[in-house]
Design a protein around this motif. Sequence first.
Motif, mmCIF file in Angstrom:
data_model
loop_
_atom_site.group_PDB
_atom_site.id
_atom_site.type_symbol
_atom_site.label_atom_id
_atom_site.label_comp_id
_atom_site.label_asym_id
_atom_site.label_seq_id
_atom_site.Cartn_x
_atom_site.Cartn_y
_atom_site.Cartn_z
ATOM 1 N N GLU A 260 0.013 2.120 -6.546
ATOM 2 C CA GLU A 260 -1.261 2.511 -5.951
ATOM 3 C C GLU A 260 -2.413 2.044 -6.835
ATOM 4 O O GLU A 260 -2.266 1.864 -8.043
ATOM 5 C CB GLU A 260 -1.328 4.030 -5.777
ATOM 6 N N GLY A 262 -6.372 2.879 -8.058
ATOM 7 C CA GLY A 262 -7.328 3.976 -8.142
ATOM 8 C C GLY A 262 -8.361 3.728 -9.227
ATOM 9 O O GLY A 262 -8.483 2.621 -9.763
ATOM 10 N N GLU A 286 5.183 4.907 -11.433
ATOM 11 C CA GLU A 286 5.773 6.134 -10.881
ATOM 12 C C GLU A 286 6.288 7.041 -11.988
ATOM 13 O O GLU A 286 6.084 8.255 -11.957
ATOM 14 C CB GLU A 286 6.904 5.773 -9.926
ATOM 15 N N HIS A 291 -1.570 4.838 -12.000
ATOM 16 C CA HIS A 291 -1.912 3.884 -10.957
ATOM 17 C C HIS A 291 -2.602 2.674 -11.581
ATOM 18 O O HIS A 291 -3.008 2.705 -12.742
ATOM 19 C CB HIS A 291 -2.838 4.525 -9.917
ATOM 20 N N GLU A 295 -5.278 -4.405 -8.115
ATOM 21 C CA GLU A 295 -3.915 -4.661 -7.652
ATOM 22 C C GLU A 295 -3.242 -5.846 -8.327
ATOM 23 O O GLU A 295 -2.031 -5.984 -8.282
ATOM 24 C CB GLU A 295 -3.903 -4.851 -6.140
#
Length: 384
Positions: A260, A262, A286, A291, A295
């Motif tokens: 993700e 953020g 994870e 995060h 990207e």
Amino acid sequence: MEPSLPEALLTDPGLQARAAKALAHDGDRAPLTLRKAGVEPALAAAALTLADLRRHARPKFGDLADRLYFTRAGLEQATRWPVAVRRAARFAASAGEVTDLCCGLGTEALAFAQAGLEVEAIELDQATADYAKANTEALDLPVRVTVADALQTPLAESAFADPARRSGGTRNFNPADYSPSLDPLLTRLRTTRFAAVKLGPGISHDWIPEGAEAEWVSVDRDVVEACLWLGEAAQTPRRASLLKSGTWHELTGTGQERAEVGAVADYLYEPDGAVIRAGLIAELAEDLNAHMGSEDIAYLYGDTLTETPFARVWKVEEVWPLHPKKLKPLLAERGIGRLTIKQRGTGIDPATLRKQLKLKGPEEATLVATRLAGAHVAILCSEA
């Protein structure tokens, strides 16, 4: 070094010791020291070259380096001993014999033999095979060294290959330029049950065959190699294996997941290079409850401090625009005179930026230049 010289050195451990002592005590005058002692010039040069190479081999082989025989090219490509030992243990858990293709100096074959495997080491070059034989004799290990073509020789129930990645004194980064080339080598290895091939750490994922396991290995934060595991040897699509302070750590996954994205948080995690190259950023995120900030940039951010062998952790102090004129007074106000600058995704040159900042003061910090939400930022932080 002539092909006959490894054998001459092997039978004269006293000369090896004298050469190492002369190199340590006399430096550039070491050749004269040995010549005065009556050592033939070519043998003296070989002994001193060996002593120098053994000194450079210690980071890879520890105390074992003082018993082994090296060439400069062979030492550059040789696997670090802890990595070879770990790989040999994985082979020994599934096979009783192994063919070591492109064996070079034979150091990987030594690890296989030490793990209890029956080993045939294959090397195309006779002179290099002489070194491999000398090393097996030096450690008194039952390795059969054969001069043969890696693409033609019969394979045992398991096989390992370390194709040459240098030619003409330069390193080949394209696997098509390996010797032998990677594609025909992979075709050859598919004929055995359990196989692996060592590659340079910069190998593109495009070269990973379907169904293979691709592993990247780092030693004390230095990514040293990649390894493709084939056939029954493949256990997971991607693996990052890290050796830190003598302990191995592994992270596995598909290499296809995405973390993700953020905002910046209290802690910044810089993943180990093996994790990045294996494409396991999402799996690490994870585990850390973290995060990404962008990207395509391999920094992770989290609100809680989680110890992990897979990343360095930094406490985020400030987030500023990445403009040298604005950064200069902010750093001066905090008295920061020693600044480590790290960057990903901005294209800046840290050395140029440091000159522009004209740092003064007694304090020390780290500045991370990166992108967050499409904007270039400078994150002031300290190691947690």
